[in-house]
Design a protein around this motif. Structure first.
Motif, PDB file in Angstrom:
ATOM      1  N   GLN A  79       0.816  -1.223   0.000  1.00 44.49           N
ATOM      2  CA  GLN A  79       0.000   0.000   0.000  1.00 44.49           C
ATOM      3  C   GLN A  79       0.842   1.261   0.000  1.00 44.49           C
ATOM      4  OE1 GLN A  79      -2.560  -0.327   3.394  1.00 44.49           O
ATOM      5  NE2 GLN A  79      -3.752  -2.045   2.552  1.00 44.49           N
ATOM      6  N   ARG A  80       2.066   1.171   0.500  1.00 42.16           N
ATOM      7  CA  ARG A  80       2.932   2.347   0.533  1.00 42.16           C
ATOM      8  C   ARG A  80       3.723   2.513  -0.753  1.00 42.16           C
ATOM      9  NH1 ARG A  80       6.137   1.418   6.033  1.00 42.16           N
ATOM     10  NH2 ARG A  80       6.278  -0.649   5.065  1.00 42.16           N
ATOM     11  N   GLY A  81       3.463   1.650  -1.735  1.00 47.23           N
ATOM     12  CA  GLY A  81       4.149   1.762  -3.009  1.00 47.23           C
ATOM     13  C   GLY A  81       5.536   1.163  -3.022  1.00 47.23           C
ATOM     14  N   ARG A  82       5.849   0.351  -2.038  1.00 50.11           N
ATOM     15  CA  ARG A  82       7.159  -0.296  -1.984  1.00 50.11           C
ATOM     16  C   ARG A  82       7.033  -1.746  -2.435  1.00 50.11           C
ATOM     17  NH1 ARG A  82       9.474   1.696   3.929  1.00 50.11           N
ATOM     18  NH2 ARG A  82       9.406   3.950   3.506  1.00 50.11           N
TER      19      ARG A  82
END
Length: 322
Positions: A79-82
């Motif tokens: 969800q944090r784009g990692r």
């Protein structure tokens, strides 16, 4: 200037890669790679260098290809784009691999419960026979592998579930091979197979090492003596052999005519008894020969006794009078 130096040091600094918590030990990973089929090893060798995992990676070539494929598709982004690292992806993969099959999570009034899917098997009527691993000459025994002989109908999932549920053994890989009995000719000319020669061999990779007991021929004299004493104490092997020999003699020769048990059941002891009897007979013959030679030297006539109840012949009487 100092900020630029710090950035340069940060860029050129090397840190060891993050290691997965569920990664195999180095020896177990080496044993897993060494036990791969020949076709798989040849296929991996043909891969290009940029498609192979790094030397310090815990992933196999197949797992590394799967990780790169999922990373390119964008399936590993949180969800944090990692993106997930190799260690995180391997932990998630091993968690899915080692999950308990036949169970599903259900929601019962807001509470999660485990529900059994299918039918429980409390007393499985299958036999897992553990045998020694095949070890080539000059190579050490592999403690991160275990070999079993299982029925033909058992699958890899059954092997994994059986070992996990019955003994709590964690497995990494399972490789199976079917062996069929050759044809044997019967007394009437027909050909048939033998059931004990038909089986499935399952080679199981272990997370924790297991050292199979040494073979008797590989032990020292003291260790072999201790092993035999322990086996006799626990299982009474010598007594079983002795009872088996006595029962075999009793059932096979007890009905024979004029049979007498001499106490010898082993072939070596029987041969020794025959040799003693033969040597005694030869000694008696030598004594008789010496006695006859002494009588001839003294001039005493030598004649064998006639049969009982018979009269000596006339020519013998004539020789005695002369």
């Amino acid at each position: 200037m100092q900020a630029l130096c710090r950035v340069a040091r940060r860029l050129y600094s090397t840190q060891p890669p993050e290691r997965a918590a569920s990664a195999l030990p180095k020896l177990a990973a080496t044993a897993r790679d060494a036990s791969a089929p020949m076709a798989v090893r040849e296929r991996r060798e043909r891969k290009r260098a940029h498609l192979k995992p790094p030397t310090d990676s815990d992933l196999t070539p197949s797992e590394y290809s799967g990780y790169r494929r999922a990373l390119a598709k964008g399936e590993l982004m949180d969800q944090r784009g990692r993106d997930m690292t190799e260690a995180q992806w391997l932990d998630a993969l091993n968690e899915r691999r080692t999950r308990l099959r036949g169970l599903k999570v259900t929601d019962n009034n807001g509470e999660k419960e485990l529900q059994v899917v299918g039918q429980r098997i409390y007393l499985p009527n299958i036999i897992f026979r553990m045998v020694r691993n095949h070890t080539p000459t000059g190579k050490p025994y592999n403690p991160y592998e275990a070999t079993f002989r299982v029925p033909m109908s058992v699958t890899k999932t059954d092997v994994r579930s059986y070992l996990s549920a019955m003994y709590g053994v964690k497995t990494t890989y399972i490789r199976t091979a079917n062996y069929f009995s050759p044809l044997y000719r019967k007394y009437n000319g027909a050909k048939a197979t033998r059931s004990y020669r038909t089986y499935k061999r399952a080679v199981v990779g272990l997370v924790d090492p297991f050292y199979y007991p040494e073979a008797m021929e590989d032990m020292t004299a003291e260790d072999r003596k201790e092993r035999m004493e322990w086996l006799n104490e626990k299982f009474a092997l010598d007594a079983l052999k002795r009872w088996r020999r006595h029962e075999l003699v009793r059932t096979s020769l007890s009905g024979s005519k004029n049979w007498r048990f001499t106490g010898h059941l082993r072939r070596d002891k029987i041969l020794k008894a025959v040799a003693r009897s033969r040597s005694r007979m030869l000694r008696e013959v030598e004594d008789v020969k010496e006695e006859l030679a002494d009588k001839r030297a003294q001039g005493i006539p030598i004649f064998s006794d006639t049969k009982r109840g018979s009269q000596p012949s006339r020519w013998r009487e004539a020789l005695l009078t002369n």
